[in-house]
Design a protein around this motif. Structure first.
Motif, PDB file in Angstrom:
ATOM      1  N   GLU A  88      -8.312  -5.895   7.550  1.00 32.32           N
ATOM      2  CA  GLU A  88      -7.265  -4.687   7.199  1.00 32.32           C
ATOM      3  C   GLU A  88      -6.852  -4.852   5.301  1.00 32.32           C
ATOM      4  O   GLU A  88      -6.455  -3.876   4.821  1.00 32.32           O
ATOM      5  CB  GLU A  88      -6.265  -5.016   7.974  1.00 32.32           C
ATOM      6  N   ARG A 142       1.097   3.883  -3.090  1.00 28.48           N
ATOM      7  CA  ARG A 142       0.737   5.315  -2.654  1.00 28.48           C
ATOM      8  C   ARG A 142       1.922   6.307  -3.175  1.00 28.48           C
ATOM      9  O   ARG A 142       1.825   7.448  -3.876  1.00 28.48           O
ATOM     10  CB  ARG A 142       0.461   5.694  -1.314  1.00 28.48           C
ATOM     11  N   TYR A 171       0.808  -1.226   0.132  1.00 26.64           N
ATOM     12  CA  TYR A 171       0.147   0.127  -0.171  1.00 26.64           C
ATOM     13  C   TYR A 171       1.006   1.329  -0.044  1.00 26.64           C
ATOM     14  O   TYR A 171       0.520   2.128  -0.701  1.00 26.64           O
ATOM     15  CB  TYR A 171      -1.105   0.097   1.140  1.00 26.64           C
ATOM     16  N   ARG A 195     -14.743  -5.722  -7.270  1.00 21.22           N
ATOM     17  CA  ARG A 195     -13.613  -5.063  -8.191  1.00 21.22           C
ATOM     18  C   ARG A 195     -13.052  -6.174  -9.019  1.00 21.22           C
ATOM     19  O   ARG A 195     -12.867  -7.179  -8.336  1.00 21.22           O
ATOM     20  CB  ARG A 195     -12.601  -4.354  -7.478  1.00 21.22           C
ATOM     21  N   ALA A 224      -9.510  -3.377   3.306  1.00 23.82           N
ATOM     22  CA  ALA A 224      -9.544  -2.139   3.602  1.00 23.82           C
ATOM     23  C   ALA A 224      -8.602  -1.312   2.541  1.00 23.82           C
ATOM     24  O   ALA A 224      -8.781  -0.616   1.877  1.00 23.82           O
ATOM     25  CB  ALA A 224      -9.768  -1.448   5.021  1.00 23.82           C
ATOM     26  N   LEU A 225      -7.305  -1.818   2.915  1.00 21.43           N
ATOM     27  CA  LEU A 225      -6.156  -1.251   1.935  1.00 21.43           C
ATOM     28  C   LEU A 225      -6.320  -1.508   0.625  1.00 21.43           C
ATOM     29  O   LEU A 225      -5.938  -0.383  -0.143  1.00 21.43           O
ATOM     30  CB  LEU A 225      -4.917  -1.828   2.508  1.00 21.43           C
ATOM     31  N   SER A 274      -8.951  -1.704  -1.012  1.00 22.53           N
ATOM     32  CA  SER A 274     -10.031  -0.733  -1.450  1.00 22.53           C
ATOM     33  C   SER A 274      -9.577   0.659  -1.744  1.00 22.53           C
ATOM     34  O   SER A 274      -9.892   1.280  -2.484  1.00 22.53           O
ATOM     35  CB  SER A 274     -11.376  -0.808  -0.486  1.00 22.53           C
ATOM     36  N   ARG A 275      -8.804   0.988  -0.591  1.00 21.60           N
ATOM     37  CA  ARG A 275      -8.269   2.436  -0.674  1.00 21.60           C
ATOM     38  C   ARG A 275      -7.365   2.567  -1.802  1.00 21.60           C
ATOM     39  O   ARG A 275      -7.148   3.688  -2.363  1.00 21.60           O
ATOM     40  CB  ARG A 275      -7.617   2.754   0.666  1.00 21.60           C
ATOM     41  N   GLY A 276      -6.427   1.566  -2.266  1.00 17.11           N
ATOM     42  CA  GLY A 276      -5.371   1.671  -3.299  1.00 17.11           C
ATOM     43  C   GLY A 276      -5.810   1.401  -4.518  1.00 17.11           C
ATOM     44  O   GLY A 276      -5.041   1.487  -5.414  1.00 17.11           O
ATOM     45  N   GLU A 304      -4.184   7.200  -5.490  1.00 18.39           N
ATOM     46  CA  GLU A 304      -4.499   8.972  -5.187  1.00 18.39           C
ATOM     47  C   GLU A 304      -3.039   9.552  -5.941  1.00 18.39           C
ATOM     48  O   GLU A 304      -2.631   9.184  -6.808  1.00 18.39           O
ATOM     49  CB  GLU A 304      -4.099   9.187  -3.729  1.00 18.39           C
TER      50      GLU A 304
END
Length: 476
Positions: A201, A43, A39, A115, A204-205, A207-209, A213
């Motif tokens: 965890e 990022r 992650y 996804r 969640a990571l 999904s955010r990645g 960003e």
């Protein structure tokens, strides 16, 4: 060098990768511990994050010995030598592969949700893990990424042993490794905080990645050549400047000293890792299963839990590298039991503490045979997914309190354990972890094993636990 945690390791790894020309990268984390590291890399690179999962195909009744691996999109890798020696027929192979593929797809759905996987065709796949012990999973992941169309495969890890790096360079186009200690031990020993990463965890990571960003990469990225320390030279020194926070007093006390030892097993010296916290009530010696080693991530996870509970642990290889080349040695329970017995006697000379044994698969049979020897005086035995039936001729002679931990979905091995329990004359229990398969890969299964083992050793290897125990042997 020790890393504070996976997040810190990921940030440090990202600095190395930012110097490389990666083109159009996709960052792929190996579950579960590799995802927090990946992650931070994704990022920093401004790249999408996805999971790359592989599933080992284990020999029937010896699943820790892999005859191949599978990945997404129908990717399959086979080891013909193991298939021949283990005599795995086409029908058995197909059934095992089908079960493994269903488990793989279930894990991926749990992590990705709805996804779709990120496409790799003509892109650079950057495969990230929190560390490498043997390298077999990372090797398979590289092949899976290439089979899915990646134009280039880069493997990036905070740490790994030099021999594993040399092997992995044969498969990956580039290998980036921050630290390769001369005496490696286990991945977790090089982290101050190596708590297990949970499925929630991971999800969640990811999904955010999944949608990167805005890139936080520094300007000028992509001008480096990717050589030097970033290629995993194995020099045993750090690759960039800067300092790391020192562990707190309690953690520093537990990690003080070099854990690497050479275990004296008669005329044979075997590499091992010995960790003994201050005031430890006893030491647990681990006997790994066939196809495994002292680097077994499952045994390391249980050992870490025991260390946190104050127990000492010894993880060591039962065979030399030359001996492992002869596959008959891997299944020679008498030889493995002899090595464990000699190691226990060596350990008792080194440290005057009670000694317990934790055995997995064939290693459980070796532990029980060793506990049957009158001169070993083993305080307690725990078996994880073990084959106590392979020690059937000695079970009645075992005197050490014995806990047999089996997965509820591991039906054949559960049957064998219950039959073996009927031959034990010592205090014993059969503990079933509901829904767990042989390797305890399900959510919370390995944590349950660690809890049960810690509780058993505490009951039988500490003064408080011993005082609380009373009554005849029991089973459930």
């Amino acid at each position: 060098m020790r890393f504070v945690d996976r997040t810190a390791a990921g940030k440090r790894l990202a600095e190395e990768l930012e110097r490389m020309d990666l083109g159009d990268p996709v960052v792929l984390g190996l579950p579960r511990g590799g995802i927090p590291v990946a992650y931070e890399v994704a990022r920093a690179l401004g790249a999408p994050l996805d999971v790359i999962a592989v599933r080992k195909l284990g020999v029937p009744y010896q699943p820790e010995l892999g005859f191949g691996a599978i990945g997404e999109d129908g990717v399959r890798i086979m080891n013909d030598d193991v298939l021949r020696v283990a005599r795995v027929g086409p029908r058995e192979r197909a059934e095992i592969e089908q079960d493994a593929r269903e488990a793989l797809e279930l894990r991926l759905r749990r992590y990705r949700g709805d996804r779709p996987p990120v496409g790799l065709k003509d892109r650079t796949a950057v495969i990230v893990d929190d560390g490498i012990a043997t390298g077999s999973t990372a090797f398979a992941a590289c092949r899976v990424a290439r089979a899915r169309g990646a134009a280039r495969v880069v493997l990036a890890v905070p740490l790994a042993p030099a021999d594993a790096l040399a092997w992995l360079r044969q498969e990956a186009d580039a290998v980036v490794c921050l630290y390769s200690p001369e005496y490696f031990g286990s991945v977790g020993q090089w982290y101050v905080d190596f708590a297990q990463t949970g499925d929630d965890e991971v999800a969640a990571l990811l999904s955010r990645g999944a949608m990167p960003e805005e890139s936080t990469a520094r300007t000028g990225r992509g001008t480096g050549s990717g050589t030097g320390a970033g290629a995993g030279t194995g020099s045993g020194t750090g690759t960039t400047g800067g300092t790391w926070p020192e562990p707190g007093p309690e953690v520093a006390g537990r990690l003080a000293g070099d854990p690497e030892v050479m275990v004296g097993a008669g005329p044979t010296a075997l590499p091992g890792s010995l960790v003994v916290p201050d005031g430890a009530p006893g030491i647990v010696a681990f006997a790994h299963g066939s196809g495994s080693s002292r680097h077994s991530p499952r045994n390391q996870a249980v050992a870490s839990a025991l260390n946190r509970a104050g127990f000492g642990t010894l993880l060591f290889d039962l065979l030399t590298p030359d001996e492992e080349l002869d596959r008959t040695n891997v299944f020679d329970i008498g030889l493995l039991a002899e090595r464990l017995t000699l190691a226990v006697l060596w350990l008792r000379r080194e440290r005057a503490l009670p000694i317990g044994c934790f055995g997995a698969s064939t290693g459980a049979a070796a532990a029980l045979m060793s506990a049957a020897e009158p001169h070993t005086d083993i305080a307690a035995v725990v078996s994880r997914g073990g084959r106590p039936d392979l020690a059937a001729g000695r079970l009645a002679e075992v005197r050490a309190p014995t806990l047999l931990i089996v997965g509820g979905a591991d039906t054949e091995v559960l049957r064998l354990n219950r039959q073996a329990a009927g031959r034990l004359r010592c205090e014993h229990q059969v503990a079933v972890v509901p829904g767990a398969t042989h390797l305890f890969e399900e959510h919370g299964a390995l944590e349950a094993v660690a809890h049960l083992a810690t509780e058993w050793f505490t009951q039988h290897m500490t003064p408080h636990g011993a005082a609380a125990m009373s009554g005849p042997g029991r089973t459930r």
